[in-house]
Design a protein around this motif. Structure first.
Motif, PDB file in Angstrom:
ATOM      1  N   THR A 196       0.842  -1.193   0.000  1.00  0.00           N
ATOM      2  CA  THR A 196       0.000   0.000   0.000  1.00  0.00           C
ATOM      3  C   THR A 196       0.879   1.245   0.000  1.00  0.00           C
ATOM      4  OG1 THR A 196      -1.793  -1.129   1.180  1.00  0.00           O
ATOM      5  CG2 THR A 196      -1.717   1.276   1.343  1.00  0.00           C
ATOM      6  N   VAL A 197       0.442   2.280  -0.690  1.00  0.00           N
ATOM      7  CA  VAL A 197       1.168   3.544  -0.694  1.00  0.00           C
ATOM      8  C   VAL A 197       0.220   4.667  -0.270  1.00  0.00           C
ATOM      9  CG1 VAL A 197       0.749   3.818  -3.176  1.00  0.00           C
ATOM     10  CG2 VAL A 197       2.519   5.178  -2.063  1.00  0.00           C
ATOM     11  N   VAL A 198       0.656   5.451   0.707  1.00  0.00           N
ATOM     12  CA  VAL A 198      -0.094   6.612   1.164  1.00  0.00           C
ATOM     13  C   VAL A 198       0.606   7.853   0.605  1.00  0.00           C
ATOM     14  CG1 VAL A 198      -0.919   7.931   3.148  1.00  0.00           C
ATOM     15  CG2 VAL A 198      -0.788   5.434   3.279  1.00  0.00           C
ATOM     16  N   LEU A 199      -0.029   8.518  -0.338  1.00  0.00           N
ATOM     17  CA  LEU A 199       0.551   9.716  -0.935  1.00  0.00           C
ATOM     18  C   LEU A 199       0.432  10.882   0.047  1.00  0.00           C
ATOM     19  CD1 LEU A 199      -0.812   9.411  -4.580  1.00  0.00           C
ATOM     20  CD2 LEU A 199       1.545   9.080  -3.815  1.00  0.00           C
ATOM     21  N   ASP A 200       1.531  11.618   0.212  1.00  0.00           N
ATOM     22  CA  ASP A 200       1.566  12.659   1.235  1.00  0.00           C
ATOM     23  C   ASP A 200       2.239  13.914   0.706  1.00  0.00           C
ATOM     24  OD1 ASP A 200       1.608  13.682   4.089  1.00  0.00           O
ATOM     25  OD2 ASP A 200       3.753  13.637   3.667  1.00  0.00           O
ATOM     26  N   ILE A 201       1.469  14.996   0.596  1.00  0.00           N
ATOM     27  CA  ILE A 201       2.065  16.288   0.256  1.00  0.00           C
ATOM     28  C   ILE A 201       2.890  16.743   1.452  1.00  0.00           C
ATOM     29  CG2 ILE A 201       1.567  18.728  -0.120  1.00  0.00           C
ATOM     30  CD1 ILE A 201      -0.711  17.913  -1.924  1.00  0.00           C
ATOM     31  N   HIS A 202       4.178  16.947   1.214  1.00  0.00           N
ATOM     32  CA  HIS A 202       5.120  17.160   2.314  1.00  0.00           C
ATOM     33  C   HIS A 202       6.067  18.303   1.967  1.00  0.00           C
ATOM     34  CE1 HIS A 202       6.584  14.921   5.964  1.00  0.00           C
ATOM     35  NE2 HIS A 202       7.564  15.788   5.808  1.00  0.00           N
ATOM     36  N   PRO A 203       5.757  19.519   2.412  1.00  0.00           N
ATOM     37  CA  PRO A 203       6.639  20.646   2.108  1.00  0.00           C
ATOM     38  C   PRO A 203       8.054  20.402   2.636  1.00  0.00           C
ATOM     39  CG  PRO A 203       4.543  21.405   2.995  1.00  0.00           C
ATOM     40  CD  PRO A 203       4.582  19.918   3.190  1.00  0.00           C
ATOM     41  N   GLY A 217      -3.067  11.009   1.819  1.00  0.00           N
ATOM     42  CA  GLY A 217      -2.745  11.584   3.121  1.00  0.00           C
ATOM     43  C   GLY A 217      -2.986  13.076   3.231  1.00  0.00           C
ATOM     44  N   LEU A 218      -3.389  13.716   2.157  1.00  0.00           N
ATOM     45  CA  LEU A 218      -3.789  15.124   2.080  1.00  0.00           C
ATOM     46  C   LEU A 218      -2.669  16.127   2.339  1.00  0.00           C
ATOM     47  CD1 LEU A 218      -7.407  15.159   3.590  1.00  0.00           C
ATOM     48  CD2 LEU A 218      -6.642  14.622   1.275  1.00  0.00           C
ATOM     49  N   MET A 219      -2.086  16.163   3.547  1.00  0.00           N
ATOM     50  CA  MET A 219      -1.106  17.209   3.843  1.00  0.00           C
ATOM     51  C   MET A 219      -0.321  16.836   5.095  1.00  0.00           C
ATOM     52  SD  MET A 219       0.274  20.210   3.205  1.00  0.00           S
ATOM     53  CE  MET A 219      -0.825  20.899   1.937  1.00  0.00           C
ATOM     54  N   ASN A 220       0.978  17.039   5.060  1.00  0.00           N
ATOM     55  CA  ASN A 220       1.779  16.785   6.252  1.00  0.00           C
ATOM     56  C   ASN A 220       1.638  17.902   7.280  1.00  0.00           C
ATOM     57  OD1 ASN A 220       3.987  15.371   7.732  1.00  0.00           O
ATOM     58  ND2 ASN A 220       5.010  17.328   7.416  1.00  0.00           N
ATOM     59  N   GLU A 221       1.322  17.521   8.494  1.00  0.00           N
ATOM     60  CA  GLU A 221       1.350  18.399   9.670  1.00  0.00           C
ATOM     61  C   GLU A 221       0.864  19.826   9.413  1.00  0.00           C
ATOM     62  OE1 GLU A 221       5.291  18.084  11.326  1.00  0.00           O
ATOM     63  OE2 GLU A 221       4.941  16.041  12.012  1.00  0.00           O
ATOM     64  N   PRO A 222      -0.406  19.996   9.110  1.00  0.00           N
ATOM     65  CA  PRO A 222      -0.923  21.368   8.959  1.00  0.00           C
ATOM     66  C   PRO A 222      -0.629  22.175  10.234  1.00  0.00           C
ATOM     67  CG  PRO A 222      -2.558  19.741   8.285  1.00  0.00           C
ATOM     68  CD  PRO A 222      -1.458  18.982   8.946  1.00  0.00           C
ATOM     69  N   ASN A 223      -0.080  23.345  10.069  1.00  0.00           N
ATOM     70  CA  ASN A 223       0.251  24.172  11.232  1.00  0.00           C
ATOM     71  C   ASN A 223       0.074  25.639  10.870  1.00  0.00           C
ATOM     72  OD1 ASN A 223       3.110  25.355  10.422  1.00  0.00           O
ATOM     73  ND2 ASN A 223       3.150  23.174   9.910  1.00  0.00           N
ATOM     74  N   GLY A 224      -0.100  26.463  11.881  1.00  0.00           N
ATOM     75  CA  GLY A 224      -0.324  27.880  11.630  1.00  0.00           C
ATOM     76  C   GLY A 224      -1.656  28.157  10.975  1.00  0.00           C
ATOM     77  N   VAL A 225      -2.591  27.221  11.142  1.00  0.00           N
ATOM     78  CA  VAL A 225      -3.911  27.358  10.537  1.00  0.00           C
ATOM     79  C   VAL A 225      -4.940  26.886  11.553  1.00  0.00           C
ATOM     80  CG1 VAL A 225      -3.689  25.081   9.464  1.00  0.00           C
ATOM     81  CG2 VAL A 225      -5.378  26.673   8.596  1.00  0.00           C
ATOM     82  N   LYS A 226      -6.091  27.529  11.586  1.00  0.00           N
ATOM     83  CA  LYS A 226      -7.139  27.124  12.517  1.00  0.00           C
ATOM     84  C   LYS A 226      -7.701  25.767  12.122  1.00  0.00           C
ATOM     85  CE  LYS A 226      -8.583  31.894  13.474  1.00  0.00           C
ATOM     86  NZ  LYS A 226      -9.681  32.880  13.359  1.00  0.00           N
ATOM     87  N   PRO A 227      -7.985  24.908  13.112  1.00  0.00           N
ATOM     88  CA  PRO A 227      -8.550  23.591  12.789  1.00  0.00           C
ATOM     89  C   PRO A 227      -9.785  23.667  11.895  1.00  0.00           C
ATOM     90  CG  PRO A 227      -7.903  23.655  15.086  1.00  0.00           C
ATOM     91  CD  PRO A 227      -7.737  25.058  14.564  1.00  0.00           C
ATOM     92  N   ALA A 228     -10.669  24.619  12.165  1.00  0.00           N
ATOM     93  CA  ALA A 228     -11.889  24.728  11.350  1.00  0.00           C
ATOM     94  C   ALA A 228     -11.555  25.047   9.900  1.00  0.00           C
ATOM     95  CB  ALA A 228     -12.815  25.800  11.933  1.00  0.00           C
ATOM     96  N   ASP A 229     -10.567  25.901   9.681  1.00  0.00           N
ATOM     97  CA  ASP A 229     -10.163  26.248   8.313  1.00  0.00           C
ATOM     98  C   ASP A 229      -9.515  25.055   7.629  1.00  0.00           C
ATOM     99  OD1 ASP A 229     -11.113  28.839   8.511  1.00  0.00           O
ATOM    100  OD2 ASP A 229      -9.189  29.665   9.182  1.00  0.00           O
ATOM    101  N   TRP A 230      -8.687  24.339   8.386  1.00  0.00           N
ATOM    102  CA  TRP A 230      -8.033  23.161   7.800  1.00  0.00           C
ATOM    103  C   TRP A 230      -9.072  22.103   7.430  1.00  0.00           C
ATOM    104  CZ3 TRP A 230      -5.216  20.635   4.857  1.00  0.00           C
ATOM    105  CH2 TRP A 230      -5.131  19.240   4.945  1.00  0.00           C
ATOM    106  N   PHE A 231     -10.002  21.814   8.321  1.00  0.00           N
ATOM    107  CA  PHE A 231     -10.982  20.769   8.044  1.00  0.00           C
ATOM    108  C   PHE A 231     -11.925  21.169   6.906  1.00  0.00           C
ATOM    109  CE2 PHE A 231     -10.314  19.235  12.615  1.00  0.00           C
ATOM    110  CZ  PHE A 231      -9.434  18.250  12.204  1.00  0.00           C
TER     111      PHE A 231
END
Length: 369
Positions: A79-86, A133-147
């Motif tokens: 299995t492969v989990v694709l992950d956008i990772h800055p 996997g959508l995005m690695n470690e969203p940070n500096g963003v409000k949870p509501a905005d991220w979701f």
């Protein structure tokens, strides 16, 4: 249970190549076939494949390289989990430095993210072992905005008919230890395919970010992950521990890791699996403190001790043996049928010859008067 590692080297920071194009060996370097082979031989069945969002959008060569890694992993039945990772950790949930819910290039960053995932979902349609996997470690963003952005991504993936698993990370660095407090109140995601899970990260050091090699206690891994698992169980969601790692040389390493593995096995109705941080191209990653490609192999021995073949159920073995006998008898019956057909054909030829000889004898008798 899924168990494997993060495949690093593909993550690349756009500021390193902005204005040109990402160059292999300079700005990124995906692992080679032999690296994946090594991991599979160690007992891994899942890989979180890191890639740069801007590089993927900008460079056809980069996209081809990523696709090559995906296809090779699939060829190994993994299995492969694709992950956008800055390439820079501070740029999680951002496109060219602009964070969700901002705008970049005239587009809302969340909408652009959804478009990228829809494109990938289209490419890997019908491949349930390619997960998102959508995005690695969203940070500096409000949870509501991220979701809100994550919901756009989920809807865009489903809109093209792709029903593969989506692993949604949380804001606040996606930490397992404080998921309930940081992300629980804002969680409102829906999935028409009913194939949505939570991805979290967890380390054993005092900072809980993997920057140190210290291990707080033998039970700290269980304590931190339990925060998310208990919450997810109540929601009917699966949990993927997308990053985990510790230093094998620490006195508590074997015990702390063993306790966590036992806990995850106990909670496998909720815990889908775990992925070590990390395995990368050895030329770049062999000296990293948790690297599975270290020259001494200590990390690999800790995370993936020699796999023990599962016990074979006697009844299962009997079924296998009987199936083999049935196939063997079927083959023999087929051979006999072929022999009978050949004999019948040969008999027909001899019958024709006898009739011909009898006709000649009759003609000879007539001739002789």
């Amino acid at each position: 249970m899924l168990q494997g590692t993060n495949l690093t080297g593909g993550e690349t920071f756009y500021q390193q190549w902005s204005g040109t194009s990402p160059q292999v060996g300079t700005h990124y370097l995906f692992v080679a076939d032999k690296d994946i082979d090594t991991c599979v031989a160690a007992g891994m069945n899942c890989f979180r494949l890191l890639f740069g969002w801007e590089a993927y959008e900008y460079s056809p060569e980069y996209r081809a390289a990523l696709n090559g890694r995906v296809n090779y992993i699939l060829s190994k039945n993994c299995t492969v989990v694709l992950d956008i990772h800055p390439g820079d950790a501070n740029y999680g949930a951002a496109y060219y430095g602009v964070k969700i819910p901002g705008f970049s290039g005239g587009f809302a960053v969340g909408s652009r993210l959804a478009k990228t995932w829809q494109g990938l979902a289209t490419i890997y349609q019908g491949q349930p072992r390619v997960q998102f996997g959508l995005m690695n470690e969203p940070n500096g963003v409000k949870p509501a905005d991220w979701f809100a952005a994550a919901q756009l991504c989920i809807d865009s993936i489903r809109a093209v008919g792709n029903t593969s698993t989506v692993w949604c990370p949380g804001a606040d660095w996606d930490a397992a230890s404080n998921w309930t407090a940081a992300n629980g109140p804002a969680w409102n995601l829906k999935d028409t395919a009913n194939n949505l899970g939570v991805q979290v990260h967890m380390y054993f050091d005092a900072n809980n970010g993997g920057g140190g090699t210290d291990i707080v206690s033998a039970s700290i891994g269980v304590e931190r992950l339990k925060n998310t698992v208990d919450w997810a169980r109540g929601k009917g969601l699966k949990v993927l521990l997308g990053e985990v790692g510790l230093q094998a040389s620490q006195p508590l390493a074997k015990t702390a890791w063993g306790n966590l593995v036992a806990y995850m096995a106990q909670e496998q109705a909720t815990v889908a699996g775990w992925l070590w941080w990390a395995y990368g191209p050895p030329i770049w990653w062999s000296k990293y403190q948790f690297s599975l490609c270290s020259s001494d192999g200590a990390q690999m021995k800790l995370a993936f001790p020699a796999p023990v073949p599962p016990p074979v159920d006697t009844r299962d073995q009997q079924i296998v043996d009987l199936t083999a006998r049935v196939i063997d008898l079927s083959n023999k019956a087929s051979d006999l049928k072929t022999m009978v057909v050949n004999l019948q054909s040969e008999n027909a030829r001899w019958t024709d010859r006898i009739k011909t000889l009898e006709a000649r004898i009759a003609d000879a008798k007539v001739a002789l008067g």
